[in-house]
Design a protein around this motif. Structure first.
Motif, PDB file in Angstrom:
ATOM      1  N   TRP A   1      11.940  -1.061  -3.805  1.00 56.50           N
ATOM      2  CA  TRP A   1      12.657  -1.648  -2.669  1.00 56.50           C
ATOM      3  C   TRP A   1      12.539  -0.802  -1.400  1.00 56.50           C
ATOM      4  O   TRP A   1      12.928  -1.253  -0.321  1.00 56.50           O
ATOM      5  N   ALA A   2      12.018   0.400  -1.520  1.00 55.07           N
ATOM      6  CA  ALA A   2      11.895   1.273  -0.346  1.00 55.07           C
ATOM      7  C   ALA A   2      10.472   1.332   0.178  1.00 55.07           C
ATOM      8  O   ALA A   2      10.230   1.897   1.244  1.00 55.07           O
ATOM      9  N   ILE A   3       9.520   0.743  -0.550  1.00 57.77           N
ATOM     10  CA  ILE A   3       8.111   0.878  -0.165  1.00 57.77           C
ATOM     11  C   ILE A   3       7.764  -0.102   0.953  1.00 57.77           C
ATOM     12  O   ILE A   3       7.878  -1.319   0.771  1.00 57.77           O
ATOM     13  N   GLY A   4       7.374   0.454   2.082  1.00 56.75           N
ATOM     14  CA  GLY A   4       6.918  -0.372   3.207  1.00 56.75           C
ATOM     15  C   GLY A   4       8.015  -1.229   3.815  1.00 56.75           C
ATOM     16  O   GLY A   4       7.738  -2.120   4.609  1.00 56.75           O
ATOM     17  N   THR A   5       9.265  -0.954   3.469  1.00 59.37           N
ATOM     18  CA  THR A   5      10.370  -1.794   3.934  1.00 59.37           C
ATOM     19  C   THR A   5      11.148  -1.139   5.050  1.00 59.37           C
ATOM     20  O   THR A   5      11.987  -1.774   5.683  1.00 59.37           O
TER      21      THR A   5
ATOM     22  N   GLY B   1       6.190  14.574  -0.878  1.00 61.79           N
ATOM     23  CA  GLY B   1       6.265  13.155  -0.558  1.00 61.79           C
ATOM     24  C   GLY B   1       4.937  12.445  -0.736  1.00 61.79           C
ATOM     25  O   GLY B   1       3.868  13.051  -0.593  1.00 61.79           O
ATOM     26  N   LEU B   2       5.024  11.162  -1.088  1.00 63.57           N
ATOM     27  CA  LEU B   2       3.860  10.275  -1.097  1.00 63.57           C
ATOM     28  C   LEU B   2       4.101   9.301   0.050  1.00 63.57           C
ATOM     29  O   LEU B   2       5.061   8.520   0.019  1.00 63.57           O
ATOM     30  N   ILE B   3       3.242   9.372   1.050  1.00 62.87           N
ATOM     31  CA  ILE B   3       3.518   8.751   2.340  1.00 62.87           C
ATOM     32  C   ILE B   3       2.559   7.592   2.581  1.00 62.87           C
ATOM     33  O   ILE B   3       1.342   7.810   2.617  1.00 62.87           O
ATOM     34  N   GLY B   4       3.090   6.389   2.780  1.00 60.38           N
ATOM     35  CA  GLY B   4       2.246   5.230   3.081  1.00 60.38           C
ATOM     36  C   GLY B   4       2.060   5.070   4.573  1.00 60.38           C
ATOM     37  O   GLY B   4       1.242   5.732   5.198  1.00 60.38           O
ATOM     38  N   GLY B   5       2.843   4.189   5.167  1.00 62.21           N
ATOM     39  CA  GLY B   5       2.697   3.833   6.574  1.00 62.21           C
ATOM     40  C   GLY B   5       2.593   5.026   7.517  1.00 62.21           C
ATOM     41  O   GLY B   5       1.735   5.046   8.411  1.00 62.21           O
ATOM     42  N   ALA B   6       3.453   6.021   7.315  1.00 60.27           N
ATOM     43  CA  ALA B   6       3.486   7.159   8.244  1.00 60.27           C
ATOM     44  C   ALA B   6       2.260   8.062   8.109  1.00 60.27           C
ATOM     45  O   ALA B   6       2.015   8.904   8.975  1.00 60.27           O
TER      46      ALA B   6
ATOM     47  N   GLY C   1      -0.816   3.977 -11.280  1.00 58.20           N
ATOM     48  CA  GLY C   1       0.384   3.180 -11.565  1.00 58.20           C
ATOM     49  C   GLY C   1       1.254   2.930 -10.349  1.00 58.20           C
ATOM     50  O   GLY C   1       2.479   2.775 -10.483  1.00 58.20           O
ATOM     51  N   HIS C   2       0.637   2.866  -9.166  1.00 61.62           N
ATOM     52  CA  HIS C   2       1.430   2.496  -7.989  1.00 61.62           C
ATOM     53  C   HIS C   2       2.078   1.136  -8.234  1.00 61.62           C
ATOM     54  O   HIS C   2       1.482   0.266  -8.872  1.00 61.62           O
ATOM     55  N   SER C   3       3.267   0.931  -7.699  1.00 58.23           N
ATOM     56  CA  SER C   3       3.979  -0.331  -7.968  1.00 58.23           C
ATOM     57  C   SER C   3       3.191  -1.540  -7.482  1.00 58.23           C
ATOM     58  O   SER C   3       3.306  -2.627  -8.059  1.00 58.23           O
ATOM     59  N   GLU C   4       2.365  -1.352  -6.427  1.00 57.88           N
ATOM     60  CA  GLU C   4       1.561  -2.491  -5.965  1.00 57.88           C
ATOM     61  C   GLU C   4       0.531  -2.880  -7.017  1.00 57.88           C
ATOM     62  O   GLU C   4       0.180  -4.055  -7.161  1.00 57.88           O
ATOM     63  N   ARG C   5       0.041  -1.910  -7.772  1.00 61.25           N
ATOM     64  CA  ARG C   5      -0.910  -2.225  -8.851  1.00 61.25           C
ATOM     65  C   ARG C   5      -0.176  -2.786 -10.070  1.00 61.25           C
ATOM     66  O   ARG C   5      -0.655  -3.693 -10.734  1.00 61.25           O
TER      67      ARG C   5
ATOM     68  N   TYR D   1       8.310   9.491  -7.492  1.00 63.02           N
ATOM     69  CA  TYR D   1       9.380   8.499  -7.620  1.00 63.02           C
ATOM     70  C   TYR D   1       9.340   7.607  -6.395  1.00 63.02           C
ATOM     71  O   TYR D   1       9.581   8.062  -5.274  1.00 63.02           O
ATOM     72  N   GLU D   2       8.992   6.331  -6.614  1.00 67.25           N
ATOM     73  CA  GLU D   2       8.888   5.384  -5.506  1.00 67.25           C
ATOM     74  C   GLU D   2       9.707   4.143  -5.811  1.00 67.25           C
ATOM     75  O   GLU D   2       9.210   3.203  -6.459  1.00 67.25           O
ATOM     76  N   PRO D   3      10.964   4.124  -5.353  1.00 66.89           N
ATOM     77  CA  PRO D   3      11.755   2.909  -5.551  1.00 66.89           C
ATOM     78  C   PRO D   3      11.051   1.736  -4.867  1.00 66.89           C
ATOM     79  O   PRO D   3      10.718   1.825  -3.684  1.00 66.89           O
TER      80      PRO D   3
ATOM     81  N   GLY E   1       8.537   8.845  -2.663  1.00 64.86           N
ATOM     82  CA  GLY E   1       7.777   7.929  -1.821  1.00 64.86           C
ATOM     83  C   GLY E   1       8.561   6.657  -1.571  1.00 64.86           C
ATOM     84  O   GLY E   1       9.291   6.181  -2.452  1.00 64.86           O
ATOM     85  N   GLY E   2       8.415   6.101  -0.390  1.00 68.04           N
ATOM     86  CA  GLY E   2       9.128   4.877  -0.031  1.00 68.04           C
ATOM     87  C   GLY E   2       9.749   5.050   1.341  1.00 68.04           C
ATOM     88  O   GLY E   2      10.861   5.573   1.464  1.00 68.04           O
ATOM     89  N   SER E   3       8.976   4.663   2.376  1.00 64.74           N
ATOM     90  CA  SER E   3       9.445   4.768   3.762  1.00 64.74           C
ATOM     91  C   SER E   3       9.849   6.182   4.155  1.00 64.74           C
ATOM     92  O   SER E   3      10.738   6.380   4.974  1.00 64.74           O
ATOM     93  N   MET E   4       9.199   7.189   3.551  1.00 67.06           N
ATOM     94  CA  MET E   4       9.408   8.543   4.076  1.00 67.06           C
ATOM     95  C   MET E   4       8.666   8.605   5.409  1.00 67.06           C
ATOM     96  O   MET E   4       7.534   8.149   5.518  1.00 67.06           O
ATOM     97  N   ASN E   5       9.330   9.141   6.432  1.00 67.47           N
ATOM     98  CA  ASN E   5       8.710   9.160   7.746  1.00 67.47           C
ATOM     99  C   ASN E   5       9.069  10.438   8.494  1.00 67.47           C
ATOM    100  O   ASN E   5       9.759  11.312   7.951  1.00 67.47           O
TER     101      ASN E   5
ATOM    102  N   GLY F   1      -0.870  11.578   1.576  1.00 68.14           N
ATOM    103  CA  GLY F   1      -0.942  10.299   2.269  1.00 68.14           C
ATOM    104  C   GLY F   1      -1.578   9.254   1.364  1.00 68.14           C
ATOM    105  O   GLY F   1      -2.561   9.534   0.679  1.00 68.14           O
ATOM    106  N   ASN F   2      -0.984   8.069   1.345  1.00 63.32           N
ATOM    107  CA  ASN F   2      -1.567   6.946   0.613  1.00 63.32           C
ATOM    108  C   ASN F   2      -1.970   5.914   1.657  1.00 63.32           C
ATOM    109  O   ASN F   2      -1.126   5.203   2.191  1.00 63.32           O
ATOM    110  N   TRP F   3      -3.261   5.881   1.947  1.00 66.97           N
ATOM    111  CA  TRP F   3      -3.733   4.989   3.016  1.00 66.97           C
ATOM    112  C   TRP F   3      -3.700   3.522   2.584  1.00 66.97           C
ATOM    113  O   TRP F   3      -3.866   2.642   3.418  1.00 66.97           O
ATOM    114  N   LYS F   4      -3.566   3.263   1.300  1.00 68.18           N
ATOM    115  CA  LYS F   4      -3.632   1.891   0.783  1.00 68.18           C
ATOM    116  C   LYS F   4      -4.936   1.232   1.279  1.00 68.18           C
ATOM    117  O   LYS F   4      -5.929   1.923   1.456  1.00 68.18           O
ATOM    118  N   MET F   5      -4.936  -0.087   1.512  1.00 66.21           N
ATOM    119  CA  MET F   5      -6.189  -0.744   1.928  1.00 66.21           C
ATOM    120  C   MET F   5      -6.259  -0.792   3.454  1.00 66.21           C
ATOM    121  O   MET F   5      -6.275  -1.867   4.065  1.00 66.21           O
TER     122      MET F   5
HETATM  123  P1  PGA Z   1       5.477   3.630   2.494  1.00 60.08           P
HETATM  124  O1  PGA Z   1       4.572   3.618   1.181  1.00 60.08           O
HETATM  125  O2  PGA Z   1       5.621   5.070   2.915  1.00 60.08           O
HETATM  126  O3  PGA Z   1       4.723   2.807   3.499  1.00 60.08           O
HETATM  127  O4  PGA Z   1       6.798   3.035   2.124  1.00 60.08           O
HETATM  128  C1  PGA Z   1       4.695   4.613   0.199  1.00 60.08           C
HETATM  129  C2  PGA Z   1       3.798   4.272  -0.961  1.00 60.08           C
HETATM  130  O5  PGA Z   1       3.697   3.104  -1.329  1.00 60.08           O
HETATM  131  O6  PGA Z   1       3.142   5.174  -1.560  1.00 60.08           O
END
Ligand code: PGA
Length: 248
Positions: free
Chosen positions: A168-172, A227-232, A93-97, A164-166, A207-211, A8-12
């Motif tokens: 365009w798929a992150i948080g979208t 998986g690297l999971i953000g929102g979920a 090296g997360h894409s947000e960084r 692998y986190e495209p 990673g990227g909207s895996m739910n 899980g990637n809780w982000k901020m």
């Molecule tokens: P997401 O984020 O699951 O919310 O798309 C994944 C991530 O940025 O690691």
């Protein structure tokens, strides 16, 4: 024991009481979970989450690390500090960084080096933007990002995890199809194979909207090791569903 890894990637996100509630709910549902698991939390909560995870199979992770070992770098956190709190994984090296903090490929490689030197497994994120995908550059972009890390870290490269986190798929809510993910994972696998005889040790996460709804299908791909999971990851029921999908 499944060898899949779900992180899980809780982000901020989070807070003292929200973290406790989330982890209490996750811990209560861990019964059928057989995969490897971790949560990467904001730095101030490392101590709290270390205690909350004690005695559970969920590993503690961080979301960033300094390129330096110590010294006059205001606001930075070193790998040895993370290690002091029992950190096992660190996202690097997360894409947000890369995007919002102008992190370069060289810096990402140096962060990986710091983590490895302290016995922390770096989760190295690579991925293309939509513009790059549409221009047919996906393969070249992810290979270049991983090559920088391989170049700097030589024979230690078998100790990393790749995500692998495209972009365009992150948080979208727009997930790569299982076929799109598999195609890029196969490219990364081949690159790792050429770099180290111990390439089988390296997990490649998607990673990227895996739910909860799409995890099983993505995880069924031969080169998707987790998986690297953000929102979920912020919803106990969803994170548990993904952990169970990875336990099959
Ligand atoms: P997401 O984020 O699951 O919310 O798309 C994944 C991530 O940025 O690691």
């Amino acid at each position: 024991m499944s060898h899949k890894l779900i992180v899980g990637n809780w982000k901020m996100n989070g807070g003292l009481s929200a973290n406790q509630t989330l982890l209490d709910e996750i811990k209560a549902g861990l019964g059928a979970v057989r995969c490897r698991a971790g949560v990467c939390v904001p730095h101030p909560y490392l101590a709290q989450v270390q205690l909350l995870l004690a005695g559970t199979p969920i590993a503690l992770g961080a979301q960033d690390v300094s390129i330096h070992a110590s010294g006059a770098y205001t606001g930075e956190v070193s790998a040895s500090m993370l290690r002091d709190f029992g950190v096992r994984y660190c996202i690097v090296g997360h894409s947000e960084r890369r995007q919002y903090h102008r992190e370069t490929e060289v810096e990402v490689a140096l962060k990986v080096k710091q983590a490895l030197a302290c016995g922390i497994t770096p989760i190295v994120c690579v991925g293309e933007t939509l513009v790059q995908r549409d221009a047919g550059e996906t393969e070249a972009v992810v290979k270049r990002q991983l090559a920088a890390v391989i170049h700097e870290n030589g024979h230690c490269i078998s100790e990393i995890v790749v995500a692998y986190e495209p972009v365009w798929a992150i948080g979208t809510g727009r997930t790569a199809t299982p076929e799109q993910a598999q195609a890029v994972h196969a490219v990364l696998r081949a690159q790792l194979k050429a770099a180290t005889p111990h390439h089988e040790r390296v997990a490649i996460l998607y990673g990227g909207s895996m739910n909860a709804a799409n995890a099983a299908e993505l995880l069924a791909q031969p080169d998707v090791d987790g998986g690297l999971i953000g929102g979920a990851a912020l919803k106990a029921a969803d994170f548990l569903t993904i952990l169970r999908a990875a336990s099959r």
